[in-house]
Design a protein around this motif. Sequence first.
Motif, mmCIF file in Angstrom:
data_model
loop_
_atom_site.group_PDB
_atom_site.id
_atom_site.type_symbol
_atom_site.label_atom_id
_atom_site.label_comp_id
_atom_site.label_asym_id
_atom_site.label_seq_id
_atom_site.Cartn_x
_atom_site.Cartn_y
_atom_site.Cartn_z
ATOM 1 N N SER A 29 0.853 -1.171 0.000
ATOM 2 C CA SER A 29 0.000 0.000 0.000
ATOM 3 C C SER A 29 0.900 1.235 0.000
ATOM 4 O O SER A 29 2.005 1.218 0.562
ATOM 5 N N PHE A 30 0.439 2.309 -0.631
ATOM 6 C CA PHE A 30 1.221 3.540 -0.727
ATOM 7 C C PHE A 30 1.795 3.936 0.629
ATOM 8 O O PHE A 30 1.076 3.983 1.622
ATOM 9 N N GLY A 31 3.081 4.186 0.669
ATOM 10 C CA GLY A 31 3.749 4.605 1.890
ATOM 11 C C GLY A 31 4.183 3.471 2.790
ATOM 12 O O GLY A 31 4.804 3.713 3.826
ATOM 13 N N GLU A 32 3.887 2.221 2.425
ATOM 14 C CA GLU A 32 4.214 1.074 3.273
ATOM 15 C C GLU A 32 5.414 0.268 2.788
ATOM 16 O O GLU A 32 5.852 -0.650 3.481
ATOM 17 N N ALA A 33 5.945 0.556 1.626
ATOM 18 C CA ALA A 33 7.101 -0.189 1.117
ATOM 19 C C ALA A 33 8.325 0.123 1.967
ATOM 20 O O ALA A 33 8.492 1.253 2.428
ATOM 21 N N PRO A 34 9.185 -0.872 2.183
ATOM 22 C CA PRO A 34 10.425 -0.597 2.905
ATOM 23 C C PRO A 34 11.291 0.381 2.108
ATOM 24 O O PRO A 34 11.086 0.571 0.898
ATOM 25 N N VAL A 42 5.658 -3.858 -6.142
ATOM 26 C CA VAL A 42 4.527 -3.066 -6.611
ATOM 27 C C VAL A 42 4.014 -2.208 -5.464
ATOM 28 O O VAL A 42 3.935 -2.669 -4.323
ATOM 29 N N VAL A 43 3.662 -0.973 -5.774
ATOM 30 C CA VAL A 43 3.025 -0.061 -4.829
ATOM 31 C C VAL A 43 1.653 0.284 -5.398
ATOM 32 O O VAL A 43 1.523 0.533 -6.595
ATOM 33 N N LEU A 66 -7.824 2.317 -8.366
ATOM 34 C CA LEU A 66 -6.517 2.107 -7.771
ATOM 35 C C LEU A 66 -5.443 2.368 -8.812
ATOM 36 O O LEU A 66 -5.617 2.022 -9.981
ATOM 37 N N GLN A 67 -4.342 2.958 -8.385
ATOM 38 C CA GLN A 67 -3.176 3.088 -9.249
ATOM 39 C C GLN A 67 -2.136 2.100 -8.765
ATOM 40 O O GLN A 67 -1.825 2.063 -7.569
ATOM 41 N N LEU A 68 -1.619 1.281 -9.674
ATOM 42 C CA LEU A 68 -0.549 0.340 -9.367
ATOM 43 C C LEU A 68 0.704 0.793 -10.071
ATOM 44 O O LEU A 68 0.659 1.185 -11.254
ATOM 45 N N ASP A 69 1.829 0.756 -9.364
ATOM 46 C CA ASP A 69 3.124 1.120 -9.920
ATOM 47 C C ASP A 69 4.072 -0.048 -9.706
ATOM 48 O O ASP A 69 4.308 -0.456 -8.562
ATOM 49 N N VAL A 70 4.598 -0.588 -10.804
ATOM 50 C CA VAL A 70 5.494 -1.744 -10.782
ATOM 51 C C VAL A 70 6.915 -1.243 -10.989
ATOM 52 O O VAL A 70 7.171 -0.459 -11.908
ATOM 53 N N TYR A 71 7.842 -1.722 -10.143
ATOM 54 C CA TYR A 71 9.244 -1.319 -10.221
ATOM 55 C C TYR A 71 10.150 -2.539 -10.282
ATOM 56 O O TYR A 71 9.905 -3.536 -9.596
ATOM 57 N N ALA A 72 11.204 -2.443 -11.091
ATOM 58 C CA ALA A 72 12.235 -3.477 -11.156
ATOM 59 C C ALA A 72 13.509 -2.848 -11.720
ATOM 60 O O ALA A 72 13.469 -1.742 -12.273
#
Length: 122
Positions: A29-34, A42-43, A66-72
């Motif tokens: 969830s937004f703001g919860e990623a380490p 994903v956020v 919902l907006q999903l943002d995938v990072y790699a």
Amino acid sequence: MEAPIFAVCSADPGVAALIGAGIDCRLYSFGEAPEKPVKPYVVWSVINGSPENYLAGRPDSDRFTLQLDVYAATADPVQAVTKALCDAIEPIAYVVRWGATDRDPKTKDCHRSFDVDWIVRR
């Protein structure tokens, strides 16, 4: 009320193979990623929502965007995670926007954004 994005995606075998399952799923969830998450990850965040109001009676469902943002680190995992998420989500909700495909200016990670509309029955 909340869209069941985590419950649906963290239980899906295709998503689990790429970003983990259950409580170890890297879907935050937004703001919860380490601060330095394991990639890919994903956020998600709620960017819009409203109850389905009626003139008579209480709402029986809520609508969320919902907006999903995938990072790699590279593009291939971003594309694979995006596809797995869509495969898990589309049987019960709708992908309604393809957003940015770019690199994060700070981390240089590859990034893909998309939006999902979800109707949640109460």
